[in-house]
Design a protein around this motif. Structure first.
Motif, PDB file in Angstrom:
ATOM      1  N   ASN A 147       0.828  -1.202   0.000  1.00  0.00           N
ATOM      2  CA  ASN A 147       0.000   0.000   0.000  1.00  0.00           C
ATOM      3  C   ASN A 147       0.868   1.261   0.000  1.00  0.00           C
ATOM      4  O   ASN A 147       0.562   2.248  -0.681  1.00  0.00           O
ATOM      5  CB  ASN A 147      -0.913  -0.012   1.224  1.00  0.00           C
ATOM      6  CG  ASN A 147      -2.025   1.014   1.140  1.00  0.00           C
ATOM      7  OD1 ASN A 147      -2.850   0.972   0.251  1.00  0.00           O
ATOM      8  ND2 ASN A 147      -2.029   1.951   2.077  1.00  0.00           N
ATOM      9  N   THR A 148       1.961   1.229   0.734  1.00  0.00           N
ATOM     10  CA  THR A 148       2.875   2.375   0.777  1.00  0.00           C
ATOM     11  C   THR A 148       3.494   2.638  -0.589  1.00  0.00           C
ATOM     12  O   THR A 148       3.560   3.787  -1.047  1.00  0.00           O
ATOM     13  CB  THR A 148       3.981   2.129   1.819  1.00  0.00           C
ATOM     14  OG1 THR A 148       3.385   1.969   3.114  1.00  0.00           O
ATOM     15  CG2 THR A 148       4.959   3.288   1.860  1.00  0.00           C
ATOM     16  N   ALA A 149       3.957   1.577  -1.260  1.00  0.00           N
ATOM     17  CA  ALA A 149       4.542   1.744  -2.587  1.00  0.00           C
ATOM     18  C   ALA A 149       3.523   2.309  -3.572  1.00  0.00           C
ATOM     19  O   ALA A 149       3.841   3.192  -4.385  1.00  0.00           O
ATOM     20  CB  ALA A 149       5.077   0.402  -3.093  1.00  0.00           C
ATOM     21  N   LEU A 173       3.737   6.122  -5.277  1.00  0.00           N
ATOM     22  CA  LEU A 173       3.712   6.299  -6.724  1.00  0.00           C
ATOM     23  C   LEU A 173       2.682   7.349  -7.112  1.00  0.00           C
ATOM     24  O   LEU A 173       2.953   8.249  -7.921  1.00  0.00           O
ATOM     25  CB  LEU A 173       3.384   4.968  -7.400  1.00  0.00           C
ATOM     26  CG  LEU A 173       3.187   5.001  -8.926  1.00  0.00           C
ATOM     27  CD1 LEU A 173       4.494   5.384  -9.625  1.00  0.00           C
ATOM     28  CD2 LEU A 173       2.680   3.654  -9.437  1.00  0.00           C
ATOM     29  N   GLY A 174       1.484   7.277  -6.522  1.00  0.00           N
ATOM     30  CA  GLY A 174       0.448   8.258  -6.820  1.00  0.00           C
ATOM     31  C   GLY A 174       0.854   9.668  -6.433  1.00  0.00           C
ATOM     32  O   GLY A 174       0.604  10.624  -7.174  1.00  0.00           O
ATOM     33  N   GLY A 175       1.504   9.826  -5.273  1.00  0.00           N
ATOM     34  CA  GLY A 175       1.948  11.144  -4.847  1.00  0.00           C
ATOM     35  C   GLY A 175       2.964  11.751  -5.792  1.00  0.00           C
ATOM     36  O   GLY A 175       2.918  12.951  -6.087  1.00  0.00           O
ATOM     37  N   PHE A 176       3.876  10.927  -6.279  1.00  0.00           N
ATOM     38  CA  PHE A 176       4.879  11.415  -7.228  1.00  0.00           C
ATOM     39  C   PHE A 176       4.232  11.857  -8.533  1.00  0.00           C
ATOM     40  O   PHE A 176       4.548  12.913  -9.084  1.00  0.00           O
ATOM     41  CB  PHE A 176       5.915  10.320  -7.493  1.00  0.00           C
ATOM     42  CG  PHE A 176       7.049  10.763  -8.375  1.00  0.00           C
ATOM     43  CD1 PHE A 176       8.177  11.345  -7.821  1.00  0.00           C
ATOM     44  CD2 PHE A 176       6.996  10.596  -9.750  1.00  0.00           C
ATOM     45  CE1 PHE A 176       9.228  11.765  -8.627  1.00  0.00           C
ATOM     46  CE2 PHE A 176       8.023  11.002 -10.565  1.00  0.00           C
ATOM     47  CZ  PHE A 176       9.158  11.588 -10.006  1.00  0.00           C
ATOM     48  N   TYR A 177       3.309  11.052  -9.042  1.00  0.00           N
ATOM     49  CA  TYR A 177       2.675  11.367 -10.320  1.00  0.00           C
ATOM     50  C   TYR A 177       1.836  12.640 -10.232  1.00  0.00           C
ATOM     51  O   TYR A 177       1.833  13.453 -11.163  1.00  0.00           O
ATOM     52  CB  TYR A 177       1.802  10.193 -10.778  1.00  0.00           C
ATOM     53  CG  TYR A 177       2.519   9.230 -11.688  1.00  0.00           C
ATOM     54  CD1 TYR A 177       3.683   8.592 -11.256  1.00  0.00           C
ATOM     55  CD2 TYR A 177       2.073   8.944 -12.959  1.00  0.00           C
ATOM     56  CE1 TYR A 177       4.363   7.712 -12.073  1.00  0.00           C
ATOM     57  CE2 TYR A 177       2.742   8.062 -13.802  1.00  0.00           C
ATOM     58  CZ  TYR A 177       3.891   7.445 -13.348  1.00  0.00           C
ATOM     59  OH  TYR A 177       4.568   6.592 -14.170  1.00  0.00           O
ATOM     60  N   LEU A 178       1.134  12.826  -9.126  1.00  0.00           N
ATOM     61  CA  LEU A 178       0.266  13.999  -9.034  1.00  0.00           C
ATOM     62  C   LEU A 178       1.031  15.279  -8.734  1.00  0.00           C
ATOM     63  O   LEU A 178       0.500  16.371  -8.935  1.00  0.00           O
ATOM     64  CB  LEU A 178      -0.823  13.783  -7.985  1.00  0.00           C
ATOM     65  CG  LEU A 178      -2.137  13.238  -8.568  1.00  0.00           C
ATOM     66  CD1 LEU A 178      -2.027  11.762  -8.883  1.00  0.00           C
ATOM     67  CD2 LEU A 178      -3.310  13.489  -7.649  1.00  0.00           C
ATOM     68  N   ALA A 214       2.078   8.006   3.155  1.00  0.00           N
ATOM     69  CA  ALA A 214       2.908   7.491   2.068  1.00  0.00           C
ATOM     70  C   ALA A 214       2.785   8.343   0.810  1.00  0.00           C
ATOM     71  O   ALA A 214       3.717   8.437   0.008  1.00  0.00           O
ATOM     72  CB  ALA A 214       2.507   6.044   1.753  1.00  0.00           C
ATOM     73  N   PHE A 215       1.651   8.974   0.636  1.00  0.00           N
ATOM     74  CA  PHE A 215       1.376   9.829  -0.516  1.00  0.00           C
ATOM     75  C   PHE A 215       2.182  11.124  -0.464  1.00  0.00           C
ATOM     76  O   PHE A 215       2.569  11.668  -1.503  1.00  0.00           O
ATOM     77  CB  PHE A 215      -0.123  10.135  -0.506  1.00  0.00           C
ATOM     78  CG  PHE A 215      -0.666  10.881  -1.689  1.00  0.00           C
ATOM     79  CD1 PHE A 215      -0.845  10.256  -2.912  1.00  0.00           C
ATOM     80  CD2 PHE A 215      -1.029  12.211  -1.564  1.00  0.00           C
ATOM     81  CE1 PHE A 215      -1.381  10.932  -3.990  1.00  0.00           C
ATOM     82  CE2 PHE A 215      -1.574  12.903  -2.633  1.00  0.00           C
ATOM     83  CZ  PHE A 215      -1.747  12.264  -3.851  1.00  0.00           C
ATOM     84  N   SER A 216       2.463  11.625   0.747  1.00  0.00           N
ATOM     85  CA  SER A 216       3.016  12.974   0.895  1.00  0.00           C
ATOM     86  C   SER A 216       4.505  13.014   1.183  1.00  0.00           C
ATOM     87  O   SER A 216       5.256  13.737   0.511  1.00  0.00           O
ATOM     88  CB  SER A 216       2.265  13.713   2.007  1.00  0.00           C
ATOM     89  OG  SER A 216       2.318  12.977   3.209  1.00  0.00           O
ATOM     90  N   GLY A 237      11.872   5.665  -8.309  1.00  0.00           N
ATOM     91  CA  GLY A 237      11.216   4.496  -8.890  1.00  0.00           C
ATOM     92  C   GLY A 237      11.903   3.203  -8.516  1.00  0.00           C
ATOM     93  O   GLY A 237      11.240   2.183  -8.265  1.00  0.00           O
ATOM     94  N   GLY A 238      13.239   3.219  -8.451  1.00  0.00           N
ATOM     95  CA  GLY A 238      13.970   2.024  -8.056  1.00  0.00           C
ATOM     96  C   GLY A 238      13.627   1.577  -6.652  1.00  0.00           C
ATOM     97  O   GLY A 238      13.469   0.374  -6.378  1.00  0.00           O
TER      98      GLY A 238
END
Length: 403
Positions: free
Chosen positions: A231-233, A237-242, A359-361, A384-385
């Motif tokens: 869930n954290t990963a 990922l969503g936080g980075f994309y947004l 995890a998003f922030s 990403g790695g």
């Protein structure tokens, strides 16, 4: 003395005067979830315009972006279980009025400080709304509530990102028009929400419920810790994309069109919505395993695209990672919800979303700092790695548990 279980409100309480029926209430609640998330993603395509106008750094951008998640987290910790005591309708209405205030702040923004204030107020409103809306969907339709809790945010984020991107590219004054449209939509929904029924009876303990805590039921704790790495990963990922995704999309594809960034976000979240529809009837443990595998493969392909400057690999990897993102979210919700009693649902969802938005922030802020120091390309590869390693660890743990 034991706390009485929260039960569905009797018909006389649910419909005092003019109230919406169960079906209309369900779809209105779904639309409210979508609108809150659309409003949260709508600023993402505008950040480039704000940076050009006011000249702030990538770190400042991610701080502004992530302030939303921190405010949401604080609101969840304090107000998450509130609707279990005051009733769903009152809490939903309060969150809508605060959300309208945040949109007004965006609309009138004149500096980065205004954006920061708007994001904080918006995060606070969404945090109050999140657990109340999630619990309302489960109250109105236990069989479909988990599905709507998973799909509605995805469609909302896609609509917000794509809609705002289209307005940036084709409409005049997008920094104002985006929020004028959101104001109109949310005002209409607020009026409709006045006629929502209360799906639970009120119970005592309001002030005690405001003590900041993550109210995870004992029966759900082991499951929550087990799904936490995946869930954290996904949320990182969503936080980075947004936050940095639209800028990264322009860098990788060489296309300056604002719709490119909106399309990237939409690819991630719409793929997630499609995955939710596909896996919703499959066993949750198998869904979580497949989610981890999709994240590993999708993130790896995305990083190849970033390194090689291939838009096809970049968007293709995002599509596969989005499938993992959506499937993982659905699998997590379906793993947790059956473990909570009715009076524990809002507190459980508050805890789950609190950990998710953390995890998003936090990783997004670190990525913003890294971008300022090392550049967006290098930061993306390192970020990403790390997510690939986390998803791979979750995959290995899931396979071992299945034996």
């Amino acid at each position: 003395m034991t706390t009485p279980a929260l039960t569905p409100a009797p018909a006389a309480l649910r419909a005092p005067g003019l109230r919406l029926g169960a079906t209309a209430s369900l779809w209105l609640t779904v639309s409210l979830v979508s609108s809150f998330l659309a409003a949260s993603s709508a600023p993402s395509p505008l950040y480039a315009l704000y940076r050009e106008a006011w000249g702030f750094s990538p770190l400042a951008l991610t701080v502004i972006f992530s302030s939303y998640a921190f405010a949401l987290l604080a609101a969840l910790l304090v107000f998450g279980p509130l609707s279990d005591h005051l009733g769903r309708r009152a809490v939903i209405l309060a969150s809508l009025f605060i959300e309208l205030l945040s949109i007004v702040l965006f609309w009138r923004a004149e500096s980065a400080g205004w954006l920061l204030a708007a994001r904080i107020v918006q995060g606070f409103a969404t945090g109050i709304a999140t657990s109340a809306l999630s619990a309302t969907l489960l109250d109105l339709s236990p069989s479909r509530g988990a599905l709507f809790n998973s799909v509605a945010p995805m469609f909302g984020m896609a609509a917000g990102a794509l809609g705002a991107s289209a307005l940036v590219q084709f409409a005049p004054a997008p920094m104002h028009l985006v929020f004028e449209l959101l104001l109109a939509i949310l005002a209409a929904q607020t009026f409709a929400a006045l006629f929502l029924p209360d799906t639970v009876t009120r119970r005592p303990g309001v002030w005690q419920s405001l003590r900041p805590r993550i109210a995870i039921p004992v029966t759900a704790r082991a499951t929550l810790w087990r799904i936490l790495p995946l869930n954290t990963a996904s949320w990182a990922l969503g936080g980075f994309y947004l936050s940095l995704g639209p800028t990264l999309a322009k860098l990788v594809t060489g296309t300056p069109a604002p719709l490119t960034g909106g399309a990237l976000i939409a690819t991630l979240v719409l793929a997630g919505a499609a995955a939710i529809g596909w896996v919703r009837l499959r066993p949750a443990p198998a869904v979580l395993t497949g989610s981890a595998l999709a994240l590993v493969l999708g993130l790896s392909l995305t990083l190849v695209g970033v390194h090689a400057g291939s838009g096809l690999a970049f968007f293709g990897g995002t599509l596969v990672a989005g499938l993992g993102f959506g499937a993982g979210f659905n699998g997590a919700v379906r793993s947790l919800v059956p473990l909570a009693a009715a009076h524990e649902r809002a507190g459980l969802m508050a805890g789950f979303f609190a950990l998710s938005y953390l995890a998003f922030s936090v990783p997004a802020i670190i990525a913003g700092l890294g971008t300022g120091l090392f550049g967006l390309h290098a930061t993306t590869l390192a970020y990403g790695g790390l997510l690939v390693v986390m998803a791979l660890a979750a995959l290995v743990a899931s396979l071992r548990a299945a034996r």
